[in-house]
Design a protein around this motif. Structure first.
Motif, short mmCIF file in Angstrom:
data_model
loop_
_atom_site.label_atom_id
_atom_site.label_comp_id
_atom_site.label_asym_id
_atom_site.label_seq_id
_atom_site.Cartn_x
_atom_site.Cartn_y
_atom_site.Cartn_z
N ASP A 93 0.85 -1.27 -0.04
CA ASP A 93 0.06 -0.17 0.10
C ASP A 93 1.03 1.16 0.00
OD1 ASP A 93 0.72 -0.72 2.32
OD2 ASP A 93 -1.22 -0.51 3.44
N CYS A 127 2.47 5.84 8.67
CA CYS A 127 2.20 4.62 8.80
C CYS A 127 3.51 3.74 8.20
CB CYS A 127 0.96 4.23 8.30
SG CYS A 127 0.27 2.70 9.00
N HIS A 129 4.09 3.52 5.05
CA HIS A 129 3.94 3.05 3.59
C HIS A 129 4.90 3.04 2.63
CE1 HIS A 129 -0.63 2.67 4.65
NE2 HIS A 129 0.05 2.13 5.23
N GLU A 162 -5.27 2.76 1.17
CA GLU A 162 -5.46 1.47 2.60
C GLU A 162 -5.94 2.25 3.88
OE1 GLU A 162 -5.08 -0.45 5.89
OE2 GLU A 162 -3.83 1.34 5.72
N GLU A 163 -5.65 3.42 4.12
CA GLU A 163 -5.70 3.93 5.29
C GLU A 163 -7.44 4.27 5.36
OE1 GLU A 163 -4.17 4.31 7.64
OE2 GLU A 163 -2.08 4.37 7.14
N HIS A 190 3.74 -5.13 6.79
CA HIS A 190 3.52 -3.90 7.14
C HIS A 190 4.75 -3.55 8.28
CE1 HIS A 190 1.81 -0.23 8.59
NE2 HIS A 190 0.67 -0.38 8.01
ZN ZN Z 1 -0.53 1.07 7.23
#
Ligand code: ZN
Ligand code: ZN
Length: 436
Positions: A93, A127, A129, A162-163, A190
């Motif tokens: 992602d 996050c 990504h 994705e978020e 992740h």
């Molecule tokens: Zn994430």
């Protein structure tokens, strides 16, 4: 004697292949870290990812992939057919978050973006990504370089949104499994703040939770703050609803089923002496099992209505409960056969000290959609620790003292995440695509 020789040869061959893979990734790192820093400095919000796939597409084409952009609005799919065998999809992602970065990194984001309603916001890869996108390219390079060691079809999915829980759904709706080869296996990773850099975590079975956003409009009858008898105060009513909602998790469901009901937003009123006619609540509801999800969502509607009746709110002013189905993320269930096989592979390669079984988390991840309710697809999401070793040691491994994912201070040891994830993903891919 002959057997002994064979064992010796096998024992020698395994570390050599592993060492070759690791050194090939290391040799690639200066270029990959330049890409990572560039991605980190120019993050994009969910479903608005334009520059990110445009940066990756030329490299993927050069590697020999058939590349299709704008799948499910902004996703990118790169396909390589390499003889007979299963289809493996590797998903990364690529979206960032509406957060003002405060890491102080020299390549920290100064980017601004716009929320769907047009509100300007700072944007940050909080996050991690950007580590996923960099490993996507790194893994593609390794698997192309090792093409003679596997057979089958590789689908590299650079996923949008994705978020917000939109991306996987949008790509599937745009023909991910009909316009492109449908996978037998799906892998994703992740980065993780709850593990030290370079340590892999995997959870067979449920790994991330089902997530629902629920809005409650608590309606009353407004009026003067000094004349409460002429009103139905929605602030008092909404407060009662918030308290009563706590009993859903503590009293109504089986204690052995994990669940969360959090009221994250409570908005009402404009002035000291005015009783408003509405209070607005925003909830996040998290579970694993569909039946527990239903119990909680039904319970929220029942409690809201029940409390309104108890407060004497007129029938035409009952609370309005809205479950935001378009934002629903289902729980991710790591199919046990693939998850256990991959866990054993990682343990053997990285050793027990770098491979751990993590308990399930109540965070959400939409990757599970790719194999939800479809037994013909096996999928596994694993975690790669990103907390820098020095910080981990200074905090004695107490993650409550360390920045989490989605924190404006989240600055992973990107080099450790990218090298470990690329090595792990390449090995996992070679394992399911090995020549028979
Ligand atoms: Zn994430
Ligand atoms: Zn996130």
């Amino acid at each position: 004697m002959k057997t002994l020789l064979l064992i010796t040869a096998a024992a020698l061959a395994a570390p050599t292949q592993a060492a070759t893979l690791e050194s090939a990734i290391r040799a690639d790192m200066p270029q990959l870290m330049a890409l990572y820093r560039d991605l980190h400095a120019s993050p994009e919000l969910s479903m608005q990812e334009v520059r990110t796939p445009a940066k990756l597409a030329p490299d993927m084409r050069k590697l020999g992939f058939q590349v299709t952009e704008h799948v499910g609005k902004t996703g990118m799919v790169a396909v390589m057919k390499n003889g007979p065998g299963p289809v493996l999809m590797i998903r990364a992602d690529m979206d960032a978050l509406p957060i003002k970065e405060q890491t102080g990194l020299p390549f920290a984001s100064k980017m601004m973006g716009k929320l769907p309603d047009g509100t300007p916001t700072p944007v940050m890869h909080a996050c991690g990504h950007d580590t996923h996108v960099t490993s996507y390219l790194a893994t593609a390079r390794r698997l192309v370089a090792m093409k003679d060691q596997w057979s089958g079809t590789l689908v590299m999915n650079l996923q949008s949104g994705e978020e917000t829980g939109e991306g996987a759904r949008a790509m599937l709706a745009d023909g991910l499994y009909t316009r492109f080869p449908k996978p037998n296996y799906v892998f994703a990773f992740h980065d993780a703040a709850i593990l030290p850099a370079g340590v892999i975590g995997l959870t067979p079975g449920y790994t991330t939770a089902s997530v629902d956003n629920v809005d409650i409009s608590v309606r009353g009858v407004g009026g003067h703050g000094a004349v409460p008898q002429a009103t139905k105060d929605p602030i008092v009513l909404a407060s009662r609803i918030v308290v009563a909602l706590q009993t859903l998790v503590s009293r109504e469901k089986n204690p052995l089923d994990p669940a969360v009901v959090t009221v994250g937003s409570f908005q009402a009123g404009t002035k000291h002496n005015v009783i408003p006619d509405e209070a607005k609540l925003q909830l996040t509801v998290r579970t694993y099992k569909p039946e527990v999800r239903k119990l909680l969502l039904d319970g929220i509607a029942r409690i809201a209505r029940g409390e309104a009746i108890a407060a004497g709110v007129p029938d035409d002013r009952m609370p309005v409960v809205t479950i935001r189905e378009e934002q629903h993320t289902p729980a991710t269930f790591n199919t046990e056969q693939l998850a256990n096989r991959t866990l054993a592979l990682f343990k053997e390669h990285f050793g027990a000290e770098r491979t751990t079984i993590l308990p399930p988390a109540m965070v959400g991840e939409d990757v599970g959609r790719y194999w939800l309710d479809d037994p013909s697809v096996q999928g596994t999401l694993f975690w790669v620790g990103g907390t820098p070793k020095a910080k981990w040691d200074a905090a004695n491994g107490d993650t409550t003292k360390l920045p989490s994912l989605h924190s404006p201070f989240w600055a992973p040891d990107a080099e450790a995440v990218i090298t470990t994830a690329t090595e792990a993903m390449t090995l996992a891919a070679l394992d399911v695509l090995k020549k028979s």
